[in-house]
Scaffold this motif. Structure first.
Motif, short mmCIF file in Angstrom:
data_model
loop_
_atom_site.label_atom_id
_atom_site.label_comp_id
_atom_site.label_asym_id
_atom_site.label_seq_id
_atom_site.Cartn_x
_atom_site.Cartn_y
_atom_site.Cartn_z
N ASN A 6 -0.89 93.09 81.69
CA ASN A 6 -1.80 93.70 82.65
C ASN A 6 -3.25 93.74 82.20
O ASN A 6 -4.13 93.82 83.03
N ASN A 7 -3.53 93.69 80.93
CA ASN A 7 -4.93 93.71 80.48
C ASN A 7 -5.07 92.96 79.17
O ASN A 7 -4.27 93.15 78.25
N VAL A 8 -6.10 92.13 79.10
CA VAL A 8 -6.52 91.50 77.85
C VAL A 8 -8.04 91.60 77.87
O VAL A 8 -8.68 91.05 78.76
N ALA A 9 -8.61 92.31 76.91
CA ALA A 9 -10.07 92.51 76.91
C ALA A 9 -10.61 92.53 75.49
O ALA A 9 -9.99 93.10 74.59
N VAL A 10 -11.78 91.89 75.33
CA VAL A 10 -12.47 91.86 74.04
C VAL A 10 -13.94 92.17 74.33
O VAL A 10 -14.51 91.65 75.30
N LEU A 11 -14.55 93.01 73.50
CA LEU A 11 -15.97 93.31 73.65
C LEU A 11 -16.79 92.01 73.61
O LEU A 11 -16.48 91.11 72.83
N ASN A 12 -17.82 91.94 74.45
CA ASN A 12 -18.63 90.73 74.56
C ASN A 12 -19.10 90.19 73.22
O ASN A 12 -19.02 88.99 72.96
N GLU A 13 -19.60 91.07 72.37
CA GLU A 13 -20.17 90.61 71.10
C GLU A 13 -19.12 90.09 70.12
O GLU A 13 -19.47 89.51 69.09
N TYR A 14 -17.83 90.25 70.43
CA TYR A 14 -16.75 89.76 69.57
C TYR A 14 -16.04 88.55 70.18
O TYR A 14 -15.10 88.03 69.57
N ARG A 15 -16.46 88.13 71.35
CA ARG A 15 -15.83 86.97 71.98
C ARG A 15 -16.17 85.70 71.21
O ARG A 15 -17.18 85.63 70.53
N GLY A 16 -15.32 84.71 71.33
CA GLY A 16 -15.52 83.45 70.63
C GLY A 16 -14.98 83.47 69.21
O GLY A 16 -15.13 82.50 68.47
N ARG A 17 -14.35 84.56 68.82
CA ARG A 17 -13.79 84.68 67.46
C ARG A 17 -12.26 84.62 67.47
O ARG A 17 -11.61 84.98 66.50
N HIS A 18 -11.70 84.18 68.58
CA HIS A 18 -10.24 83.99 68.74
C HIS A 18 -9.45 85.29 68.66
O HIS A 18 -8.27 85.29 68.33
N ILE A 19 -10.10 86.39 68.98
CA ILE A 19 -9.43 87.70 68.96
C ILE A 19 -8.40 87.79 70.09
O ILE A 19 -7.27 88.25 69.87
N ALA A 20 -8.77 87.35 71.28
CA ALA A 20 -7.82 87.39 72.40
C ALA A 20 -6.61 86.51 72.09
O ALA A 20 -5.47 86.88 72.40
N THR A 21 -6.84 85.37 71.47
CA THR A 21 -5.73 84.49 71.09
C THR A 21 -4.79 85.21 70.13
O THR A 21 -3.56 85.19 70.32
N ALA A 22 -5.34 85.84 69.11
CA ALA A 22 -4.52 86.55 68.12
C ALA A 22 -3.76 87.72 68.75
O ALA A 22 -2.58 87.93 68.45
N MET A 23 -4.43 88.45 69.65
CA MET A 23 -3.76 89.58 70.31
C MET A 23 -2.62 89.09 71.19
O MET A 23 -1.54 89.66 71.18
N LEU A 24 -2.87 88.03 71.96
CA LEU A 24 -1.85 87.52 72.87
C LEU A 24 -0.65 86.99 72.08
O LEU A 24 0.50 87.22 72.45
N LYS A 25 -0.92 86.31 70.98
CA LYS A 25 0.16 85.81 70.12
C LYS A 25 1.02 86.97 69.63
O LYS A 25 2.24 86.92 69.69
N LYS A 26 0.37 88.02 69.14
CA LYS A 26 1.08 89.18 68.62
C LYS A 26 1.83 89.91 69.74
O LYS A 26 2.96 90.36 69.56
N LEU A 27 1.20 90.01 70.93
CA LEU A 27 1.84 90.66 72.07
C LEU A 27 3.12 89.93 72.45
O LEU A 27 4.16 90.55 72.70
N ILE A 28 3.08 88.61 72.47
CA ILE A 28 4.27 87.83 72.81
C ILE A 28 5.33 87.95 71.71
O ILE A 28 6.53 88.03 72.01
N GLU A 29 4.91 88.03 70.44
CA GLU A 29 5.88 88.26 69.35
C GLU A 29 6.61 89.58 69.56
O GLU A 29 7.84 89.63 69.47
N PHE A 30 5.85 90.65 69.84
CA PHE A 30 6.48 91.95 70.11
C PHE A 30 7.38 91.86 71.34
O PHE A 30 8.48 92.42 71.36
N GLY A 31 6.92 91.17 72.37
CA GLY A 31 7.72 91.02 73.58
C GLY A 31 9.02 90.27 73.33
O GLY A 31 10.08 90.67 73.82
N ASN A 32 8.94 89.21 72.56
CA ASN A 32 10.16 88.46 72.24
C ASN A 32 11.15 89.32 71.48
O ASN A 32 12.36 89.25 71.73
N GLN A 33 10.66 90.17 70.57
CA GLN A 33 11.53 91.09 69.84
C GLN A 33 12.20 92.09 70.78
O GLN A 33 13.29 92.57 70.50
N ALA A 34 11.54 92.38 71.90
CA ALA A 34 12.08 93.31 72.90
C ALA A 34 12.92 92.58 73.96
O ALA A 34 13.19 93.14 75.02
#
Length: 150
Positions: A68-96
């Protein structure tokens, strides 16, 4: 260095600020707290020391993850933070035992669409006038992590 961890109640104030900055119709602190406490929900934050710079979350609804939400502060975009969060979110989801993931994204949000496509999401429909401020259609995207198809 950015660390990704499970969100806690203590994070709600900072997450609420990111929500206000990022979305035209932000969720209230109360809605964020209710979502965090909902059975089966998974919420993560990305932190640089004590500062929360991004967050994401999903609801587990009968083994389908509704992101439902994926958000990164503007000044931190371009550092692959959303990619890392989404990867971790899917890992947790797969465990569930989540077997499929879905989300809506503004049709004009090309960076987010490209991120989701890289993960293997596909566009499977459109919700007309789904978003407000401004009114815009949403793509409905799905991802099946283990080759599962509908």
């Amino acid at each position: 260095m950015i660390q990704i961890r499970l969100m806690t109640k203590a994070d709600i104030d900072q997450v609420s600020e990111i929500e206000k900055i990022t979305f035209s119709m932000p969720w209230s602190k109360e809605a964020l707290l209710q979502s965090l406490e909902q059975k089966g929900s998974i919420y993560l934050v990305a932190c640089e020391e004590e500062k929360i710079v991004g967050y994401c979350g999903l609801f587990n609804i009968v083994n389908e993850g509704n992101i439902n939400n994926v958000a990164v502060l503007n000044e931190y975009r371009g550092r692959h933070i959303a990619t890392a969060m989404l990867k971790k979110l899917i890992e947790f989801g797969n465990q569930a035992q989540i077997t499929a993931y879905t989300l809506e994204v503004r049709t004009s949000n090309e960076p987010a669409i490209q991120l989701y496509l890289k993960f293997g999401f596909t566009i499977e429909g459109i919700r007309k006038n789904y978003y407000e401020n401004p009114t815009e259609d949403a793509y409905i995207m799905w991802y099946y992590p283990q080759g599962v198809s509908r």
